[in-house]
Write an enzyme that holds these catalytic residues in place. Sequence first.
Site, PDB file in Angstrom:
ATOM      1  NE  ARG A  10       6.051 -14.615 -34.928  1.00  0.00           N
ATOM      2  CZ  ARG A  10       5.195 -13.613 -34.939  1.00  0.00           C
ATOM      3  NH1 ARG A  10       5.356 -12.382 -34.221  1.00  0.00           N
ATOM      4  NH2 ARG A  10       4.820 -13.414 -35.875  1.00  0.00           N
ATOM      5  NE  ARG A  22       1.691 -12.821 -33.584  1.00  0.00           N
ATOM      6  CZ  ARG A  22       0.281 -13.182 -34.053  1.00  0.00           C
ATOM      7  NH1 ARG A  22      -0.025 -14.110 -34.201  1.00  0.00           N
ATOM      8  NH2 ARG A  22      -0.672 -12.030 -33.891  1.00  0.00           N
ATOM      9  CG  ASP A  63       3.381  -9.559 -33.087  1.00  0.00           C
ATOM     10  OD1 ASP A  63       4.092  -9.283 -33.736  1.00  0.00           O
ATOM     11  OD2 ASP A  63       2.199  -9.629 -33.580  1.00  0.00           O
ATOM     12  CG  ASP A 112       3.641  -5.442 -33.842  1.00  0.00           C
ATOM     13  OD1 ASP A 112       4.531  -5.791 -34.933  1.00  0.00           O
ATOM     14  OD2 ASP A 112       2.846  -5.999 -33.398  1.00  0.00           O
TER      15      ASP A 112
END
Length: 145
Positions: free
Chosen positions: A62, A71, A74, A76
């Site tokens: 990334r 991408r 990711d 989170d």
Amino acid sequence: MREVLAAIAALDGVTAVSPILQTPPLGPSKRRFANAVALLASDAEPPALLRQLKAIERRFGRRRGRNWAARVIDLDIVLWSGGSWGEPGLTVPHRLFRERDFVLAPLVRVAPEWRDPVTGRTIRQLRARLTRPVPASRGRAGVGP
């Protein structure tokens, strides 16, 4: 995806993982996305955990920069057992999770009764609100022929 989950598990331990769901992109990307949710058992506070997750993102290729671009990965922090957390660069619960079925759909598979500390609603309730059919509009009252 399995390699990413193994890297996350190496941090503190994954206690549950949702199925991997294919979802359409948001924004200009053309590719579909693979989305999953992992529940972690961690003593780390959100900022420390986020640093660890960003290191995993970098390890898997990334690169920061363009918003809404395709991408590789990711990661989170969506929710935290400690409730809410807020500081520059990090807000928990994730500020948009209630509006994103690509988050709620896998999350409801592993934590349907988890409560959003802001609204008090369960994940199941949040997803039902997001995905319920919207009645066809019959026009505004007092407007029309």
